[in-house]
Design an enzyme around this catalytic site. Sequence first.
Site, PDB file in Angstrom:
ATOM      1  N   THR B 153      54.949  37.413 -69.756  1.00  0.00           N
ATOM      2  CA  THR B 153      55.879  38.317 -69.062  1.00  0.00           C
ATOM      3  C   THR B 153      55.027  39.270 -68.210  1.00  0.00           C
ATOM      4  O   THR B 153      54.696  38.932 -67.083  1.00  0.00           O
ATOM      5  CB  THR B 153      56.786  39.072 -70.050  1.00  0.00           C
ATOM      6  OG1 THR B 153      55.999  39.684 -71.053  1.00  0.00           O
ATOM      7  CG2 THR B 153      57.765  38.109 -70.705  1.00  0.00           C
ATOM      8  N   THR B 186      58.341  41.962 -77.085  1.00  0.00           N
ATOM      9  CA  THR B 186      57.935  40.781 -77.803  1.00  0.00           C
ATOM     10  C   THR B 186      56.492  40.422 -77.804  1.00  0.00           C
ATOM     11  O   THR B 186      55.844  40.303 -76.764  1.00  0.00           O
ATOM     12  CB  THR B 186      58.611  39.504 -77.318  1.00  0.00           C
ATOM     13  OG1 THR B 186      59.971  39.764 -77.214  1.00  0.00           O
ATOM     14  CG2 THR B 186      58.375  38.376 -78.301  1.00  0.00           C
ATOM     15  N   SER B 390      62.839  46.613 -68.312  1.00  0.00           N
ATOM     16  CA  SER B 390      62.267  45.533 -69.106  1.00  0.00           C
ATOM     17  C   SER B 390      62.601  45.754 -70.565  1.00  0.00           C
ATOM     18  O   SER B 390      63.024  46.804 -70.962  1.00  0.00           O
ATOM     19  CB  SER B 390      60.763  45.470 -68.917  1.00  0.00           C
ATOM     20  OG  SER B 390      60.192  46.700 -69.281  1.00  0.00           O
TER      21      SER B 390
END
EC number: 2.3.1.35
Lengths: 390, 390
Positions: B153, B186, B390
């Site tokens: 990401t 994550t 985000s």
Amino acid sequence: MTVTHPKGFRASGVAAGLKSGGNADVALVVNDGPDYTAAGVFTGNRVKAAPVLWSQQVLRGGIVRAVILNSGGANACTGSQGFRDTHATAEHTASVLRGGAKPMMIGAGDVAVCSTGLIGELLPMDKLLPGVSAAAKALAADGGTRAAEAIMTTDTVAKNAVAQRDGWSVGGIAKGAGMLAPALATMLVVITTDASADNEVLDAALRAATRFTFDRIDADGCMSTNDTVLLLASGASDRQPSLEELTAAVTEVCHDLAQQLIADAEGATKHIAIEVQGAASEADAVEVGRTVAGNNLVKTAFFGNDPNWGRILAAIGTTSAAFEPDRIDVAINGVWICRNGAAAEDRGKVDLSGRDVKVTIHLHEGEMGATIWTTDLSHAYVHENSAYSS
Amino acid sequence: MTVTHPKGFRASGVAAGLKSGGNADVALVVNDGPDYTAAGVFTGNRVKAAPVLWSQQVLRGGIVRAVILNSGGANACTGSQGFRDTHATAEHTASVLRGGAKPMMIGAGDVAVCSTGLIGELLPMDKLLPGVSAAAKALAADGGTRAAEAIMTTDTVAKNAVAQRDGWSVGGIAKGAGMLAPALATMLVVITTDASADNEVLDAALRAATRFTFDRIDADGCMSTNDTVLLLASGASDRQPSLEELTAAVTEVCHDLAQQLIADAEGATKHIAIEVQGAASEADAVEVGRTVAGNNLVKTAFFGNDPNWGRILAAIGTTSAAFEPDRIDVAINGVWICRNGAAAEDRGKVDLSGRDVKVTIHLHEGEMGATIWTTDLSHAYVHENSAYSS
């Protein structure tokens, strides 16, 4: 509108050369009585500065006739020499007040000491003690605002407050950026009242007031070594309010000062109220509010005007509070963008252009609630706390 | 040097259009056996993403034949529809693998699912499911690095690692910025081995390995809703290492990946190891290390190359660990600038010009220790986490 508004107090602020810029850095607040009762609450940090250890002992005696405060050095992590320096400061303060224009009956054990500034360095006693003498000479019945200015560190404005009642009042001064969050090692608060109250009443009023004010602000989650809140009563009004009346007035001053602290927190661009509703207990509500307030991803999102409720839920998930993830509702500035733990109203409806932000979290577990006040995490915060040693 | 290094595994990474930039966003790792044993550790966050809830159930069955992973959406805080989407993803993965070029005996209950990205939005299933089909077609014995790229990401580099042993090996891929600190919701890790081991051995090895690696890194103290670490064993090497041997190899891979995560943490300019020595217990050492690692004032000081040991002591003071304030020693990059809780060696001797920083804290309470790895708090961190949702 300050600590000398209640009758029976004088104060001063002078420049002793502790700050490199030449600004005022020594403050003195004296209680001329007829009462000298007092209460205090101190940092929960187990690494306590020398002046905190000293003032805690002074409070045990139940009488405080003077408070000597300095900026320009925290006198924390300074070992036994640091404690001797605090003791010498209290001795010198008592000495000059005994021999002053208005001689006081005062010993070192009646003098509370507060310090703020860089941790780990000894205070320059050759500058501080002459500063104490100068502060004693400068004492005035209207000197509260000068005392407020002398305790400023990274504060951009001096903080003063008053609660006026019929025939008596409460006044206060403060510096710093938060009870658990002083960005420059310290929140210092001195509150005065001309009400007459014994130590137990003062203690109960102060603890009740701080619980809902200074204990519920959090700028950066960092607990200071020096936090001190003192309440001094002169009895000069000859009024004896009930505990309820006194608590309400002290709470009013503490709330006012606490909001001034958050408004002036280092680098903040947002003034954020996090209201937790529907909690099973007040402790749960406080834990959830504090955890969300302390989450760097939540704080940076608000700096970016981003109504990122997902980060708020992720923060709530790290608490031990009673909740079901799929029953949590979250509103930002009145728009319920999260219902039952999932997206609800359009996030585009949230207006974050202003400085004030209201986050409402409903846990649907009970009837208890709490509000925590905090700030965003901005470039200016990083700059202020990385560019200067403090 | 990746998840397909151990024998018996294929992997792939493809672009399904979940990410706006067109980069790869769907990854698949399959275990071709002959064994299909597995273990997993998941986020401690009580707000768990749908794929975490799903994969925890899959692991209870004791067999994992495939792991399907997507970036571009965390599928967290998405309610019952989010869980149905995860289920559908697993069903579709099993279906295409049953009908593929190398047909597998596989049901949805053998497929672990991992997702990463923005919290609170449903995944675009019309893009994800075709992506799963494409990923199944692209499976290759050297596809591990493409899988590592597809789960990135805000990562700036893909993370791969291998521990080679005599006749068997352990491989892994990872994305994210820290176990308790994924800046973009994550940390995802898939570890493979061609060793033969039953579920109990795999579970013991994985828990022992993560305890000293992923559990001891902390970039920003924020716990994700999606953190997942999976260990899959194919038995294809026909070797059966002891628990000790397996634990050592898995720990080697986890340590390697964990250090890559910290090195690539969002906005970090420093790679900081906080080593706590002389603690009364390992739990005390970990608590002190974590608390110092999570303190914004400590982190901003390191960003500013400021060896501010006073902020470190103030952070230690907020823990419940056994210590006496006046017995703590602190070194930064080998210079003992704090002894017995007060200033010692000249702070000017501390060289903070490099990226690597070593903080040593000695509590003088016992023989236990722990090391926590963290980063500084920089302008780039604030920028990355405020400028983009985000």
